[in-house]
Write a protein that holds these residues in place. Structure first.
Motif, short mmCIF file in Angstrom:
data_model
loop_
_atom_site.label_atom_id
_atom_site.label_comp_id
_atom_site.label_asym_id
_atom_site.label_seq_id
_atom_site.Cartn_x
_atom_site.Cartn_y
_atom_site.Cartn_z
N MET A 130 51.59 8.55 60.56
CA MET A 130 51.01 8.17 61.86
C MET A 130 49.49 8.35 61.83
SD MET A 130 51.72 9.79 65.65
CE MET A 130 53.35 9.05 65.79
N GLN A 131 48.79 7.32 62.28
CA GLN A 131 47.34 7.40 62.34
C GLN A 131 46.92 8.40 63.42
OE1 GLN A 131 45.36 3.78 63.39
NE2 GLN A 131 43.32 4.56 62.92
N GLN A 132 45.97 9.24 63.07
CA GLN A 132 45.47 10.22 64.02
C GLN A 132 44.21 9.70 64.70
OE1 GLN A 132 44.97 13.78 61.54
NE2 GLN A 132 46.67 14.71 62.65
N LEU A 133 44.11 9.92 65.99
CA LEU A 133 42.90 9.62 66.73
C LEU A 133 42.08 10.89 66.87
CD1 LEU A 133 44.01 7.23 69.63
CD2 LEU A 133 43.35 6.69 67.28
N LYS A 134 40.79 10.79 66.60
CA LYS A 134 39.89 11.93 66.75
C LYS A 134 39.62 12.16 68.23
CE LYS A 134 37.27 11.60 62.40
NZ LYS A 134 38.03 10.48 61.80
N ILE A 135 39.99 13.35 68.72
CA ILE A 135 39.72 13.69 70.11
C ILE A 135 38.72 14.84 70.14
CG2 ILE A 135 41.83 15.12 70.21
CD1 ILE A 135 41.88 14.41 73.25
N GLY A 136 37.56 14.59 70.70
CA GLY A 136 36.52 15.60 70.81
C GLY A 136 36.63 16.32 72.13
N ASP B 77 37.42 8.89 68.82
CA ASP B 77 38.31 7.91 69.45
C ASP B 77 38.54 8.26 70.92
OD1 ASP B 77 38.99 6.38 67.01
OD2 ASP B 77 39.91 8.28 66.39
N ILE B 78 38.53 9.56 71.21
CA ILE B 78 38.79 10.04 72.57
C ILE B 78 37.77 11.12 72.93
CG2 ILE B 78 40.46 11.07 74.15
CD1 ILE B 78 42.66 10.15 72.17
N CYS C 71 49.60 12.79 66.53
CA CYS C 71 48.73 11.62 66.74
C CYS C 71 47.27 11.98 66.97
CB CYS C 71 49.25 10.78 67.90
SG CYS C 71 49.40 11.68 69.46
N PHE C 72 46.96 13.28 67.03
CA PHE C 72 45.59 13.70 67.32
C PHE C 72 44.99 14.54 66.20
CE2 PHE C 72 47.37 13.65 71.78
CZ PHE C 72 46.72 12.49 72.16
N GLU C 73 43.72 14.32 65.95
CA GLU C 73 42.88 15.24 65.18
C GLU C 73 41.93 15.89 66.18
OE1 GLU C 73 39.25 15.31 61.89
OE2 GLU C 73 40.42 13.48 62.16
N VAL C 74 42.14 17.16 66.44
CA VAL C 74 41.38 17.84 67.49
C VAL C 74 40.07 18.38 66.93
CG1 VAL C 74 41.39 19.73 69.16
CG2 VAL C 74 43.50 18.45 68.70
N ILE C 75 38.98 18.03 67.57
CA ILE C 75 37.64 18.49 67.18
C ILE C 75 37.03 19.21 68.38
CG2 ILE C 75 35.37 17.85 66.33
CD1 ILE C 75 36.63 15.28 65.22
N ILE D 88 49.50 7.73 73.35
CA ILE D 88 49.09 7.57 71.96
C ILE D 88 50.25 7.76 70.99
CG2 ILE D 88 47.49 8.34 70.16
CD1 ILE D 88 46.19 7.04 72.66
N GLY D 89 51.05 8.79 71.22
CA GLY D 89 52.10 9.15 70.26
C GLY D 89 53.50 8.75 70.67
#
Length: 234
Positions: free
Chosen positions: A1-7, A65-66, A31-35, A167-168
Motif C-alpha cells: 500500500m502506498q503511504q501518504l506523507k502526513i506532516g 501529501d497531507i 497508509c500513512f507516513e507520519v512526520i 485513505i486506507g
C-alpha cells in the motif's frame, strides 16, 4: 500500500489531545507516513508543560501529501507567524489534503487556506473562524473537497477515523477504532454547549472569555492589515 506523507505540526502550547488523538490513529494505519514537524527540532512545551520534540524542521520538510494543524493556546502566536503561514501556503499548492483539529483551523484560515470552504473548529471559536469569512458548521468533522477539519479536542479522534477511512479504507479505520477501544460513553452529557446546561455553559464561557477577546483582537488586526487604504485587499 502506498503511504501518504502526513506532516503533523507541533508548536509551543499545543493542546496535547488535539495532536495525540489523530496521532494514535495515524501511526497504526499502513497508509500513512507520519512526520512530526516544527519550526525547529528543539524540544517544546505543550499545554500543561509536557515536553515534545518535532523530528523535522519546516525548512527541511519534503512535500507533504497531507497537512495537519492541531489547536491550542499556542495558535495565538501562529496566527501572525510568517514562517509557519508561508510554509502552509507553499505546501498547500501540491498537498492532497489540508486538515486541522480544533483551533488549528484558525491557523489555516489565517494562511488563506479555507477561503471558499466550509470548516469547523471548537464550539467556542466558531465566531472567530467566521471572522475570516469561512462558512462554518458545528460538527465533529467537516469535509469540503480536500479540506477536512475537526471540532474541539476529542473530535480529533473522529477526524482521524474519517481521514484513515478515506485513505486506507473503512475496514482499516474500523480495525484501528477497535484496537483503541474508541467506544465513547461519557459519564455526563456536558460535552456540547447544547447539552451541558446553562450554569456549566456560562462558567465555560466566562473561563474562556479572555482567550476569545484576545484572539478577536489578533484576527481584527490581521484583517485590517490585509486591506489597503483604498479599501482593496492587499
Amino acid at each position: 500500500m502506498q503511504q501518504l506523507k502526513i506532516g503533523m505540526l507541533l508548536f509551543p502550547d499545543v493542546t496535547i489531545l488535539d495532536f495525540t488523538g489523530p496521532y494514535e490513529l495515524f501511526i497504526r494505519a499502513a497508509c500513512f507516513e507520519v512526520i512530526i514537524i516544527g519550526e525547529s527540532i528543539a524540544p517544546l512545551k505543550a499545554e500543561g508543560g509536557l515536553m515534545l520534540q518535532p523530528n523535522l524542521a519546516l525548512a527541511d520538510c519534503p512535500q507533504l501529501d497531507i497537512i495537519f494543524v492541531p489547536g491550542g493556546r499556542g495558535i495565538n502566536a501562529l496566527l501572525t507567524n510568517d514562517t509557519v503561514l508561508s510554509f502552509l501556503r507553499r505546501q498547500a499548492v501540491q498537498a492532497k489534503y489540508i486538515t486541522s483539529v480544533c483551533t488549528g483551523s484558525l491557523v489555516l484560515a489565517a494562511a488563506g487556506l479555507l477561503h471558499g470552504y466550509k470548516a469547523t473548529t471548537h464550539w467556542r471559536s466558531l465566531e472567530l473562524l467566521q471572522m475570516f469569512g469561512v462558512d462554518t458548521a458545528e460538527a465533529r468533522v467537516v469535509r469540503d473537497r480536500n479540506r477536512i477539519t475537526g471540532g474541539g479536542v476529542t473530535a480529533g479522534i473522529d477526524f482521524g477515523l474519517v481521514l484513515t477511512a478515506l485513505i486506507g479504507g473503512e475496514e482499516m479505520a474500523k480495525i484501528i477504532q477497535l484496537q483503541l477501544e474508541y467506544n465513547p460513553a461519557p459519564p455526563f452529557r456536558a460535552g456540547s454547549p447544547h447539552t451541558a446546561g446553562i450554569p456549566v455553559l456560562q462558567s465555560a464561557r466566562e473561563m474562556t472569555r479572555h482567550m476569545l477577546e484576545t484572539r478577536k483582537k489578533i484576527i481584527r488586526d490581521i484583517l485590517q492589515d490585509q486591506v489597503l487604504p483604498s479599501g482593496k485587499p492587499s
